[in-house]
Write an enzyme that holds these catalytic residues in place. Structure first.
Site, mmCIF file in Angstrom:
data_model
loop_
_atom_site.group_PDB
_atom_site.id
_atom_site.type_symbol
_atom_site.label_atom_id
_atom_site.label_comp_id
_atom_site.label_asym_id
_atom_site.label_seq_id
_atom_site.Cartn_x
_atom_site.Cartn_y
_atom_site.Cartn_z
ATOM 1 N N PHE A 140 13.744 -12.467 -37.265
ATOM 2 C CA PHE A 140 14.209 -11.207 -36.457
ATOM 3 C C PHE A 140 13.451 -11.212 -35.181
ATOM 4 O O PHE A 140 12.353 -11.679 -34.906
ATOM 5 C CB PHE A 140 13.640 -9.982 -37.234
ATOM 6 C CG PHE A 140 13.752 -8.777 -36.439
ATOM 7 C CD1 PHE A 140 14.940 -8.085 -36.524
ATOM 8 C CD2 PHE A 140 12.825 -8.107 -35.674
ATOM 9 C CE1 PHE A 140 14.896 -6.682 -35.857
ATOM 10 C CE2 PHE A 140 12.608 -6.725 -35.210
ATOM 11 C CZ PHE A 140 13.899 -6.358 -35.220
ATOM 12 N N GLU A 191 4.672 -4.793 -36.649
ATOM 13 C CA GLU A 191 5.741 -3.768 -37.107
ATOM 14 C C GLU A 191 5.162 -2.491 -36.355
ATOM 15 O O GLU A 191 5.216 -1.391 -37.144
ATOM 16 C CB GLU A 191 5.863 -3.525 -38.430
ATOM 17 C CG GLU A 191 6.211 -4.938 -39.204
ATOM 18 C CD GLU A 191 7.640 -5.263 -39.134
ATOM 19 O OE1 GLU A 191 8.413 -4.331 -38.805
ATOM 20 O OE2 GLU A 191 7.982 -6.293 -39.571
#
Length: 383
Positions: free
Chosen positions: A128, A363
């Site tokens: 990602f 994150e």
């Protein structure tokens, strides 16, 4: 560890999922993970093993290779995997929430059929691409560009701190097009101009491959553009799914540290009795149990909200921030209970502690998640 009998709130299917993943971790991960971490090597064929036990994209419908499980079952899978190691959970989390989720949510039917079954089996490995060298906490400032070229596009730029980058077969990458819109593209390993240099000498997540995604005039055919999103809603929704999984995963790391410390404290003798009999050690362990239990209840309620499609990004931020910080504090207290033995590879505590130093940053950093909560409750953005 279930101090508040939370098991009674889980369905038979959720318990079966949890126990099957726990069995896998205790047989395939726990016996070897410390040595692999010492050697800075990944577990061979890990993704295929995770695929065989249904840990990749478990919330994806069965027609695309997933298990069609609910969000609480997904959380429990992340919890048990991180009991083994944060890097194991990271591999599954990236594949599930950051690669399979956007293809399922924003991809075409052809893209779903082409990529999701292989990703679910672990036969394809995904990465990602959002974080850039100059843009971490501010992803909207991304510089990676997508320029129209005939029927397709040219992709230029770089992403860094990317889990699975050196071994990925595909990467879901976010870039800004000529209209300044954020687009998601599926970059395949064979595309010319695409390279993935590895990030070496990590003290954290040592059994996970980390690297960069570099794009030098990479041609992206139009069929590899995610058609259903053209804004920051795309990558941020992926992060919400991953952050939710992290909130569960951190509990697993904390439980392993707590259980290790409790067992050691009962066996370690000082002044003629086990150190578990001393008040200060009991204080540490009682506080560990309390904080773990609070985190379990927080994630469980968040899972219920996600199942009802009612969980907000701010609620997810709160759970990620709280639970990772909790796990890191538990790891540090557990290390103190073990004394000098807490730093050696015979015990998992220092490995978990080093891993969690990364988890508390990726994150969304610990501080950014605090400001997300502040923004939500005041209506005033601090960034």
């Amino acid at each position: 560890m279930d101090y508040y009998q939370i098991e009674q709130l889980l369905t038979p299917e959720q318990l079966l999922v949890r126990d099957s993943i726990s069995e896998f971790v205790k047989s395939e991960v726990s016996p070897v993970i410390d040595q692999y971490a010492q050697d800075h090597k990944e577990i061979p064929d890990l993704m295929k093993k995770l695929g065989r036990i249904g840990a990749l994209g478990p919330f994806i419908p069965e027609q695309y290779g997933g298990a069609g499980l609910d969000q609480i079952a997904y959380g429990l899978i992340m919890q048990e995997l991180e009991y083994g190691d944060s890097a194991i959970r990271s591999a599954a989390s990236v594949q599930s929430s950051l690669v399979m989720y956007p293809i399922y949510s924003f991809g075409s039917e052809d893209q779903k059929q082409k990529f999701l079954p292989g990703l679910a089996k672990g036969e394809l490995i995904g990465a990602f691409g959002l974080t850039e060298p100059n843009h971490g906490s501010n992803p909207a400032g991304m510089e990676t560009k997508l320029i129209k070229d005939g029927d397709g596009y040219r992709l230029n730029g770089a992403k860094m701190w990317i889990t699975n980058a050196p071994i990925c077969d595909i990467a879901v990458v976010w870039a800004r097009d000529e209209e300044k819109k954020i687009r998601g593209v599926i970059v395949e390993r064979a595309f010319q101009g695409f390279s993935t240099p590895e990030t070496l000498n990590k003290w954290s997540l040592r059994v996970s491959k980390t690297g960069e995604l570099v794009f030098d005039q990479v041609y992206i055919p139009k069929e590899n553009i995610l058609p259903e999103v053209n804004s920051m809603r795309g990558p941020l929704s992926c992060l919400n799914s991953a952050r939710y999984g992290i909130s569960w995963g951190a509990i697993g790391a904390a439980v392993d540290c707590y259980q290790t410390a409790l067992k050691y404290a009962k066996e370690r003798q000082q002044f003629g009795k086990p150190i578990a009999s001393f008040q200060l050690q009991q204080k540490k362990m009682a506080e560990m149990v309390t904080e773990i239990t609070k985190a379990q209840l927080l994630s469980l309620r968040l899972g219920q909200l996600k199942n009802e499609d009612q969980a907000t990004p701010a609620q997810i931020s709160m759970a990620k921030r709280n639970n990772v910080n909790m796990a890191l504090q538990v790891a540090r207290e557990a290390r103190q209970i073990l004394g000098a033995m807490g730093i050696v590879g015979d015990y998992p505590i220092m490995r978990h502690m080093m891993n969690l130093e990364s988890v508390i940053t990726y994150e969304g950093t610990h501080d950014i998640h605090l400001l997300i909560t502040g923004n939500d409750i005041t209506g005033i953005s601090a960034f």
